[in-house]
Write a protein that holds these residues in place. Sequence first.
Motif, PDB file in Angstrom:
ATOM      1  N   LEU A  66       0.843  -1.186   0.000  1.00 26.36           N
ATOM      2  CA  LEU A  66       0.000   0.000   0.000  1.00 26.36           C
ATOM      3  C   LEU A  66       0.883   1.242   0.000  1.00 26.36           C
ATOM      4  O   LEU A  66       2.027   1.209   0.461  1.00 26.36           O
ATOM      5  CB  LEU A  66      -0.888   0.036   1.238  1.00 26.36           C
ATOM      6  CG  LEU A  66      -2.181  -0.779   1.239  1.00 26.36           C
ATOM      7  CD1 LEU A  66      -2.833  -0.678   2.607  1.00 26.36           C
ATOM      8  CD2 LEU A  66      -3.142  -0.300   0.160  1.00 26.36           C
ATOM      9  N   TRP A  67       0.326   2.315  -0.488  1.00 25.63           N
ATOM     10  CA  TRP A  67       0.987   3.608  -0.330  1.00 25.63           C
ATOM     11  C   TRP A  67       0.913   4.012   1.142  1.00 25.63           C
ATOM     12  O   TRP A  67      -0.054   3.690   1.844  1.00 25.63           O
ATOM     13  CB  TRP A  67       0.282   4.675  -1.161  1.00 25.63           C
ATOM     14  CG  TRP A  67       0.277   4.438  -2.634  1.00 25.63           C
ATOM     15  CD1 TRP A  67       1.185   4.870  -3.549  1.00 25.63           C
ATOM     16  CD2 TRP A  67      -0.735   3.722  -3.377  1.00 25.63           C
ATOM     17  NE1 TRP A  67       0.820   4.466  -4.807  1.00 25.63           N
ATOM     18  CE2 TRP A  67      -0.347   3.765  -4.728  1.00 25.63           C
ATOM     19  CE3 TRP A  67      -1.900   3.048  -3.035  1.00 25.63           C
ATOM     20  CZ2 TRP A  67      -1.102   3.163  -5.739  1.00 25.63           C
ATOM     21  CZ3 TRP A  67      -2.643   2.444  -4.030  1.00 25.63           C
ATOM     22  CH2 TRP A  67      -2.248   2.507  -5.357  1.00 25.63           C
ATOM     23  N   SER A  68       1.886   4.739   1.591  1.00 24.26           N
ATOM     24  CA  SER A  68       1.877   5.173   2.997  1.00 24.26           C
ATOM     25  C   SER A  68       0.718   6.115   3.285  1.00 24.26           C
ATOM     26  O   SER A  68       0.229   6.188   4.426  1.00 24.26           O
ATOM     27  CB  SER A  68       3.204   5.857   3.344  1.00 24.26           C
ATOM     28  OG  SER A  68       3.410   6.998   2.510  1.00 24.26           O
ATOM     29  N   ASP A  69       0.234   6.838   2.268  1.00 19.16           N
ATOM     30  CA  ASP A  69      -0.849   7.797   2.463  1.00 19.16           C
ATOM     31  C   ASP A  69      -2.231   7.203   2.192  1.00 19.16           C
ATOM     32  O   ASP A  69      -3.242   7.909   2.325  1.00 19.16           O
ATOM     33  CB  ASP A  69      -0.643   9.011   1.549  1.00 19.16           C
ATOM     34  CG  ASP A  69       0.565   9.835   1.953  1.00 19.16           C
ATOM     35  OD1 ASP A  69       0.929   9.777   3.137  1.00 19.16           O
ATOM     36  OD2 ASP A  69       1.147  10.512   1.086  1.00 19.16           O
ATOM     37  N   ALA A  70      -2.280   5.938   1.782  1.00 18.47           N
ATOM     38  CA  ALA A  70      -3.590   5.300   1.582  1.00 18.47           C
ATOM     39  C   ALA A  70      -4.231   5.014   2.935  1.00 18.47           C
ATOM     40  O   ALA A  70      -3.539   4.753   3.917  1.00 18.47           O
ATOM     41  CB  ALA A  70      -3.430   4.016   0.781  1.00 18.47           C
ATOM     42  N   ASP A  91     -19.551  -2.272   2.391  1.00 16.05           N
ATOM     43  CA  ASP A  91     -18.541  -2.891   1.530  1.00 16.05           C
ATOM     44  C   ASP A  91     -18.159  -4.248   2.108  1.00 16.05           C
ATOM     45  O   ASP A  91     -17.299  -4.350   2.980  1.00 16.05           O
ATOM     46  CB  ASP A  91     -17.297  -2.002   1.446  1.00 16.05           C
ATOM     47  CG  ASP A  91     -17.505  -0.785   0.565  1.00 16.05           C
ATOM     48  OD1 ASP A  91     -18.406  -0.817  -0.288  1.00 16.05           O
ATOM     49  OD2 ASP A  91     -16.761   0.193   0.729  1.00 16.05           O
ATOM     50  N   GLY A  92     -18.779  -5.297   1.626  1.00 16.42           N
ATOM     51  CA  GLY A  92     -18.513  -6.626   2.144  1.00 16.42           C
ATOM     52  C   GLY A  92     -17.323  -7.304   1.504  1.00 16.42           C
ATOM     53  O   GLY A  92     -16.812  -8.293   2.037  1.00 16.42           O
ATOM     54  N   ARG A  93     -16.867  -6.792   0.372  1.00 18.04           N
ATOM     55  CA  ARG A  93     -15.689  -7.366  -0.285  1.00 18.04           C
ATOM     56  C   ARG A  93     -14.854  -6.297  -0.991  1.00 18.04           C
ATOM     57  O   ARG A  93     -13.985  -6.606  -1.788  1.00 18.04           O
ATOM     58  CB  ARG A  93     -16.113  -8.419  -1.307  1.00 18.04           C
ATOM     59  CG  ARG A  93     -17.046  -7.863  -2.367  1.00 18.04           C
ATOM     60  CD  ARG A  93     -17.377  -8.883  -3.403  1.00 18.04           C
ATOM     61  NE  ARG A  93     -18.366  -8.349  -4.341  1.00 18.04           N
ATOM     62  CZ  ARG A  93     -18.445  -8.701  -5.604  1.00 18.04           C
ATOM     63  NH1 ARG A  93     -17.614  -9.575  -6.094  1.00 18.04           N
ATOM     64  NH2 ARG A  93     -19.374  -8.190  -6.386  1.00 18.04           N
ATOM     65  N   GLY A  94     -15.159  -5.048  -0.678  1.00 22.45           N
ATOM     66  CA  GLY A  94     -14.438  -3.960  -1.315  1.00 22.45           C
ATOM     67  C   GLY A  94     -13.884  -2.991  -0.289  1.00 22.45           C
ATOM     68  O   GLY A  94     -14.370  -2.921   0.838  1.00 22.45           O
ATOM     69  N   LEU A  95     -12.872  -2.260  -0.693  1.00 21.34           N
ATOM     70  CA  LEU A  95     -12.259  -1.257   0.179  1.00 21.34           C
ATOM     71  C   LEU A  95     -11.995   0.017  -0.607  1.00 21.34           C
ATOM     72  O   LEU A  95     -11.476  -0.028  -1.729  1.00 21.34           O
ATOM     73  CB  LEU A  95     -10.935  -1.764   0.747  1.00 21.34           C
ATOM     74  CG  LEU A  95     -10.972  -2.938   1.721  1.00 21.34           C
ATOM     75  CD1 LEU A  95      -9.555  -3.332   2.101  1.00 21.34           C
ATOM     76  CD2 LEU A  95     -11.786  -2.594   2.958  1.00 21.34           C
ATOM     77  N   LEU A  96     -12.337   1.132  -0.007  1.00 19.77           N
ATOM     78  CA  LEU A  96     -11.933   2.421  -0.546  1.00 19.77           C
ATOM     79  C   LEU A  96     -10.506   2.668  -0.074  1.00 19.77           C
ATOM     80  O   LEU A  96     -10.280   3.000   1.098  1.00 19.77           O
ATOM     81  CB  LEU A  96     -12.878   3.519  -0.046  1.00 19.77           C
ATOM     82  CG  LEU A  96     -12.546   4.951  -0.463  1.00 19.77           C
ATOM     83  CD1 LEU A  96     -12.535   5.102  -1.971  1.00 19.77           C
ATOM     84  CD2 LEU A  96     -13.534   5.927   0.171  1.00 19.77           C
ATOM     85  N   LEU A  97      -9.532   2.466  -0.961  1.00 18.71           N
ATOM     86  CA  LEU A  97      -8.130   2.600  -0.574  1.00 18.71           C
ATOM     87  C   LEU A  97      -7.777   4.045  -0.236  1.00 18.71           C
ATOM     88  O   LEU A  97      -6.931   4.304   0.615  1.00 18.71           O
ATOM     89  CB  LEU A  97      -7.221   2.104  -1.696  1.00 18.71           C
ATOM     90  CG  LEU A  97      -7.347   0.629  -2.081  1.00 18.71           C
ATOM     91  CD1 LEU A  97      -6.336   0.292  -3.178  1.00 18.71           C
ATOM     92  CD2 LEU A  97      -7.129  -0.272  -0.868  1.00 18.71           C
ATOM     93  N   GLY A  98      -8.416   4.969  -0.928  1.00 16.64           N
ATOM     94  CA  GLY A  98      -8.131   6.381  -0.715  1.00 16.64           C
ATOM     95  C   GLY A  98      -8.532   7.174  -1.939  1.00 16.64           C
ATOM     96  O   GLY A  98      -9.048   6.627  -2.918  1.00 16.64           O
ATOM     97  N   GLU A  99      -8.318   8.486  -1.873  1.00 17.93           N
ATOM     98  CA  GLU A  99      -8.663   9.390  -2.968  1.00 17.93           C
ATOM     99  C   GLU A  99      -7.392  10.017  -3.524  1.00 17.93           C
ATOM    100  O   GLU A  99      -6.641  10.667  -2.792  1.00 17.93           O
ATOM    101  CB  GLU A  99      -9.615  10.472  -2.484  1.00 17.93           C
ATOM    102  CG  GLU A  99     -10.933   9.931  -1.946  1.00 17.93           C
ATOM    103  CD  GLU A  99     -11.790  11.019  -1.320  1.00 17.93           C
ATOM    104  OE1 GLU A  99     -12.072  12.026  -2.019  1.00 17.93           O
ATOM    105  OE2 GLU A  99     -12.155  10.883  -0.147  1.00 17.93           O
ATOM    106  N   VAL A 100      -7.170   9.813  -4.809  1.00 22.86           N
ATOM    107  CA  VAL A 100      -5.997  10.361  -5.481  1.00 22.86           C
ATOM    108  C   VAL A 100      -6.375  11.662  -6.172  1.00 22.86           C
ATOM    109  O   VAL A 100      -7.432  11.768  -6.812  1.00 22.86           O
ATOM    110  CB  VAL A 100      -5.441   9.351  -6.505  1.00 22.86           C
ATOM    111  CG1 VAL A 100      -4.418  10.004  -7.424  1.00 22.86           C
ATOM    112  CG2 VAL A 100      -4.811   8.164  -5.776  1.00 22.86           C
ATOM    113  N   VAL A 101      -5.521  12.658  -6.042  1.00 23.38           N
ATOM    114  CA  VAL A 101      -5.703  13.936  -6.729  1.00 23.38           C
ATOM    115  C   VAL A 101      -4.751  13.981  -7.912  1.00 23.38           C
ATOM    116  O   VAL A 101      -3.539  13.848  -7.738  1.00 23.38           O
ATOM    117  CB  VAL A 101      -5.419  15.124  -5.796  1.00 23.38           C
ATOM    118  CG1 VAL A 101      -5.749  16.437  -6.500  1.00 23.38           C
ATOM    119  CG2 VAL A 101      -6.207  14.996  -4.503  1.00 23.38           C
TER     120      VAL A 101
END
Length: 486
Positions: A66-70, A91-101
């Motif tokens: 993972l990215w350190s900022d995720a 989210d039973g099988r999904g993850l919001l890893l983060g938001e990229v700009v």
Amino acid sequence: MKALADLVFDNRFARLGDAFSTPVLPEPLEQPRLVVASAQAMALLDLDPAEADTELFAEIFAGHKLWSDAEPRAMVYSGHQFGVYNPRLGDGRGLLLGEVVNDAGEHWDLHLKGAGQTPYSRMGDGRAVLRSSIREFLASEYLHALGIPTTRALCVTGSMTPVWRERQESGAMLLRLAPSHVRFGHFEYFYYTNQHEQLKVLGEHVLSCHFADCLSAENPWAAMFRAVVERNAALIARWQAYGFCHGVMNSDNMSILGITFDYGPYAFLDDFDAKHICNHSDDSGRYSFSNQVPIAHWNLAALAQALTPFVEVEQLRETLALFLPLYQAHHLALMRRRLGFTQAQEGDGELVERLLQLMQGGAVDYSLFFRRLGERAPAEALRQLREDFVDLAGFDQWAQDYAARTAQEGADQTARRARMHAVNPLYVLRNYLAQNAITAAEQGDYGPVRELHAVLSRPFEEQPGMQTYTERPPEWGKHLEISCSS
């Protein structure tokens, strides 16, 4: 262009706190390998396409790194499933890893499907299988190529991780992109649990991040609901005009942004059938092709109910009443274009409706009809298309009226052909083509799915050597029913 390590994160949804999502780390897949990637989707993040060939690419999108900022989090929401309210999904099988700009200042959610169990998995294993991941990847990128609003798919990562469904399959992860993964069901969850303070926080977040032009309205919530109604009217019109069947229009599968969301047992019509049901689990036909318009209206009404703490009921009703006329206007405009018309005339709606009625019960390939209608001068094209219809007398009368209507446009055949080919795809994502690519991928051959993706990325352009993708489906490939299991 950027390397993976250079992505910039700004995790706005994560900052809302634990009432809205739960921190969860992905469960890595065994022996990950890249199945397919979309250079066009990567470009949304300013990613160099060459990054897809790196070992790090497969490792990140298989949950190993993972990215350190995720800040991977599982979102909580509820929703109406086949018309029945389910109070807690998520989210039973999904993850919001983060938001990229990206460099243009746009925010893109990185959402990893098949990432393992979460607090919302209920009895599930949190995994996705290769076939469903490939199907969503292909559909996301194909609908975008057609001009239909949708989530995007960056890549599919396969593995040697066994997953049990009706049979043992291999686990996979899909990385999808969207400006937001907030659903109608998010609003329903906080409304029905009487967490109206959190509902207010959610609404203000969605307004500020995605409907900023509504903030100056007298009631921003009311303005936002109107925008959602307008977007969905335009979206469903595109689905119907291009013969797309979603298959599972539960309210938790409806995006607040008005984009196609959560692909399951979808299909594009082969032979036209307004009653077509693509979901093997849909015994009642609730989500049949012809029902998508009233079901979209039903889901918007469910969203409206969740907004009643902030918008007067009568105002919500008035806005909801706009849906059908807006849909009809969008659909007619799209069908005019598909038929080659540049001008609007009063009888066009009747001409379209008569055509669809004539198609019903025949052997008319919905997509190829429009493509072939533009190939030649109307009279010649209509003679060749005639044999697929059952009501020949009815078709002859329609053909006569269509030819007369086309003559009023005054354009030469070269211009007409170019205009129609620009909106009528030659290449269609048919279930049998997807299944052939999936079968090869399950045997370790990713060439077919990559070629199919490349062809579908340019659906309107004739591509040398790709004739096999333009053919009508074999009998076994028509009207395949797809299950929800994935």
